[in-house]
Design a protein around this motif. Structure first.
Motif, PDB file in Angstrom:
ATOM      1  N   CYS A  24       0.831  -1.210   0.000  1.00 44.51           N
ATOM      2  CA  CYS A  24       0.000   0.000   0.000  1.00 44.51           C
ATOM      3  C   CYS A  24       0.862   1.256   0.000  1.00 44.51           C
ATOM      4  O   CYS A  24       0.586   2.219  -0.730  1.00 44.51           O
ATOM      5  CB  CYS A  24      -0.923  -0.011   1.212  1.00 44.51           C
ATOM      6  N   ALA A  25       1.902   1.260   0.821  1.00 47.47           N
ATOM      7  CA  ALA A  25       2.778   2.431   0.897  1.00 47.47           C
ATOM      8  C   ALA A  25       3.451   2.688  -0.451  1.00 47.47           C
ATOM      9  O   ALA A  25       3.564   3.842  -0.896  1.00 47.47           O
ATOM     10  CB  ALA A  25       3.825   2.231   1.989  1.00 47.47           C
ATOM     11  N   LYS A  26       3.894   1.640  -1.114  1.00 46.97           N
ATOM     12  CA  LYS A  26       4.556   1.787  -2.410  1.00 46.97           C
ATOM     13  C   LYS A  26       3.612   2.347  -3.465  1.00 46.97           C
ATOM     14  O   LYS A  26       4.049   3.014  -4.408  1.00 46.97           O
ATOM     15  CB  LYS A  26       5.094   0.432  -2.871  1.00 46.97           C
ATOM     16  N   GLN A  27       2.299   2.060  -3.329  1.00 44.72           N
ATOM     17  CA  GLN A  27       1.333   2.499  -4.335  1.00 44.72           C
ATOM     18  C   GLN A  27       0.591   3.781  -3.952  1.00 44.72           C
ATOM     19  O   GLN A  27      -0.417   4.132  -4.559  1.00 44.72           O
ATOM     20  CB  GLN A  27       0.339   1.371  -4.610  1.00 44.72           C
ATOM     21  N   GLY A  28       1.114   4.471  -2.946  1.00 51.98           N
ATOM     22  CA  GLY A  28       0.559   5.769  -2.606  1.00 51.98           C
ATOM     23  C   GLY A  28      -0.768   5.733  -1.893  1.00 51.98           C
ATOM     24  O   GLY A  28      -1.522   6.723  -1.899  1.00 51.98           O
ATOM     25  N   VAL A  29      -1.086   4.619  -1.247  1.00 56.21           N
ATOM     26  CA  VAL A  29      -2.334   4.499  -0.480  1.00 56.21           C
ATOM     27  C   VAL A  29      -2.207   5.299   0.816  1.00 56.21           C
ATOM     28  O   VAL A  29      -1.162   5.286   1.468  1.00 56.21           O
ATOM     29  CB  VAL A  29      -2.630   3.020  -0.175  1.00 56.21           C
ATOM     30  N   SER A  30      -3.278   5.975   1.194  1.00 57.41           N
ATOM     31  CA  SER A  30      -3.264   6.708   2.457  1.00 57.41           C
ATOM     32  C   SER A  30      -4.193   6.096   3.506  1.00 57.41           C
ATOM     33  O   SER A  30      -4.044   6.370   4.697  1.00 57.41           O
ATOM     34  CB  SER A  30      -3.655   8.170   2.230  1.00 57.41           C
ATOM     35  N   LEU A  31      -5.153   5.252   3.068  1.00 57.57           N
ATOM     36  CA  LEU A  31      -6.148   4.688   3.984  1.00 57.57           C
ATOM     37  C   LEU A  31      -6.374   3.222   3.638  1.00 57.57           C
ATOM     38  O   LEU A  31      -6.630   2.894   2.476  1.00 57.57           O
ATOM     39  CB  LEU A  31      -7.451   5.473   3.861  1.00 57.57           C
ATOM     40  N   VAL A  32      -6.271   2.332   4.631  1.00 56.29           N
ATOM     41  CA  VAL A  32      -6.464   0.892   4.453  1.00 56.29           C
ATOM     42  C   VAL A  32      -7.648   0.451   5.304  1.00 56.29           C
ATOM     43  O   VAL A  32      -7.755   0.838   6.485  1.00 56.29           O
ATOM     44  CB  VAL A  32      -5.216   0.085   4.866  1.00 56.29           C
ATOM     45  N   VAL A  33      -8.537  -0.369   4.737  1.00 51.88           N
ATOM     46  CA  VAL A  33      -9.748  -0.808   5.439  1.00 51.88           C
ATOM     47  C   VAL A  33      -9.757  -2.330   5.547  1.00 51.88           C
ATOM     48  O   VAL A  33      -9.540  -3.039   4.560  1.00 51.88           O
ATOM     49  CB  VAL A  33     -11.022  -0.348   4.697  1.00 51.88           C
ATOM     50  N   LEU A  34     -10.043  -2.824   6.755  1.00 49.22           N
ATOM     51  CA  LEU A  34     -10.133  -4.263   7.030  1.00 49.22           C
ATOM     52  C   LEU A  34     -11.579  -4.651   7.323  1.00 49.22           C
ATOM     53  O   LEU A  34     -12.376  -3.822   7.763  1.00 49.22           O
ATOM     54  CB  LEU A  34      -9.252  -4.617   8.237  1.00 49.22           C
ATOM     55  N   PRO A  35     -11.934  -5.929   7.120  1.00 49.69           N
ATOM     56  CA  PRO A  35     -13.305  -6.366   7.389  1.00 49.69           C
ATOM     57  C   PRO A  35     -13.558  -6.653   8.866  1.00 49.69           C
ATOM     58  O   PRO A  35     -12.647  -6.583   9.702  1.00 49.69           O
ATOM     59  CB  PRO A  35     -13.425  -7.649   6.557  1.00 49.69           C
ATOM     60  N   GLU A  36     -14.807  -7.006   9.180  1.00 53.52           N
ATOM     61  CA  GLU A  36     -15.168  -7.377  10.547  1.00 53.52           C
ATOM     62  C   GLU A  36     -14.552  -8.717  10.939  1.00 53.52           C
ATOM     63  O   GLU A  36     -14.332  -9.586  10.103  1.00 53.52           O
ATOM     64  CB  GLU A  36     -16.696  -7.480  10.681  1.00 53.52           C
ATOM     65  N   TYR A  37     -14.320  -8.859  12.259  1.00 56.80           N
ATOM     66  CA  TYR A  37     -13.808 -10.096  12.853  1.00 56.80           C
ATOM     67  C   TYR A  37     -12.515 -10.539  12.188  1.00 56.80           C
ATOM     68  O   TYR A  37     -12.325 -11.699  11.846  1.00 56.80           O
ATOM     69  CB  TYR A  37     -14.883 -11.196  12.815  1.00 56.80           C
ATOM     70  N   THR A  38     -11.587  -9.573  12.029  1.00 59.41           N
ATOM     71  CA  THR A  38     -10.256  -9.884  11.515  1.00 59.41           C
ATOM     72  C   THR A  38      -9.338 -10.346  12.630  1.00 59.41           C
ATOM     73  O   THR A  38      -8.541 -11.267  12.440  1.00 59.41           O
ATOM     74  CB  THR A  38      -9.644  -8.647  10.826  1.00 59.41           C
TER      75      THR A  38
END
Length: 273
Positions: A24-38
């Motif tokens: 994500c960092a390499k591709q310029g992502v600023s926000l990461v979202v995970l699902p429930e019950y991870t």
């Protein structure tokens, strides 16, 4: 703005996600979202544990680890997570036996929480009876952030069903809704229809991230089928993940969302005659 939807099953440690965060960092992502019950056992297993307090306490260390990843990779991370009232600063008792279903927004400085307002209350899946979340008569707004000219609301997937929440949200003109889920059974078509409708009627992008994997509950197999979605402000599916672990990165622009709002005019107030 670039947002990543990370479609995973339950993981034992945030370390498992390190390579995803690097990507994500390499591709310029600023926000990461995970699902429930991870990070904790699925609800029906959590419900049967002799001491759910151990899970809630352990989740605080998970939040701290995620905050370190957020600092290392210059990310913000959104994850649903179960915590106790002490963690939420609702109690002075470290041994509180009240647990809350929340969504955490994590950055390099720490974390803050959205306490889910509507919980599943079916006989086979009764979160409402287990968690101490307050059921408000007048809905509160979702956790709200503004990033790169976008107003973003964060709420649970289940809360998409409740019109009163969207009535409260409408005057605030959200550009993006982020909805972590744990959807199972034969509900794929229904969830697609619901998500597309909410995106279209609210002229907003909807990002739904569902978990994958299988849980054995009452000797039956519950399949969490994924199908994480990027739905544009016209209610059209732009991209989706299938039923296996994966990462979707989407690029969002405020201009295209605002254009949809201008075209359909759903946010215009009724005129008085």
């Amino acid at each position: 703005m670039r947002v990543a939807l990370l479609q995973v099953s339950k993981v034992q440690s945030p370390l498992y996600l390190d390579s995803y965060f690097q990507n994500c960092a390499k591709q310029g992502v600023s926000l990461v979202v995970l699902p429930e019950y991870t990070f904790e056992p699925f609800f029906r297993h959590l419900q049967s544990l002799p001491s759910p307090q151990l899970v809630a306490s352990h989740n605080v260390s998970i939040l701290r680890e995620l905050s370190q990843f957020a600092k290392q990779y210059k990310l913000e991370i959104i994850t649903p997570i179960v915590v106790d009232s002490y963690t939420l600063k609702l109690s002075n008792n470290r041994l509180s036996n009240k647990f809350y279903k929340t969504i955490a927004l994590i950055d390099s400085q720490g974390f803050r929480f959205y306490i889910q307002q509507r919980l599943i209350s079916y006989l086979h899946w009764d979160e409402h009876a287990f968690f101490a979340n307050k059921h408000y008569k007048r809905p509160k707004l979702p956790l709200t952030i503004e990033r790169e000219g976008l107003k973003i609301g964060i709420l649970s997937g289940f809360e998409l069903h409740f019109d009163e929440l969207f009535v409260a949200m409408k005057p605030h003109s959200y550009d993006v809704l982020i909805v972590p889920c744990a959807n199972t059974f034969d509900s794929l078509v229904r969830w697609r229809s619901l998500c597309k409708t909410r995106a279209f009627l609210n002229s907003c992008v909807l990002l739904r991230v569902n978990r994958v994997g299988t849980e054995i509950v009452d000797q039956a197999s519950w399949n969490f089928y994924g199908d994480s979605l990027y739905i544009n402000a016209y209610g059209q599916i732009e991209d989706s993940l299938q039923d296996y672990e994966g990462l979707m990165i989407v690029s969002l622009r405020a201009e295209s969302i605002h254009k949809a709002r201008e075209v359909w005019e759903f946010h215009k107030p009724f005129s008085h005659t």
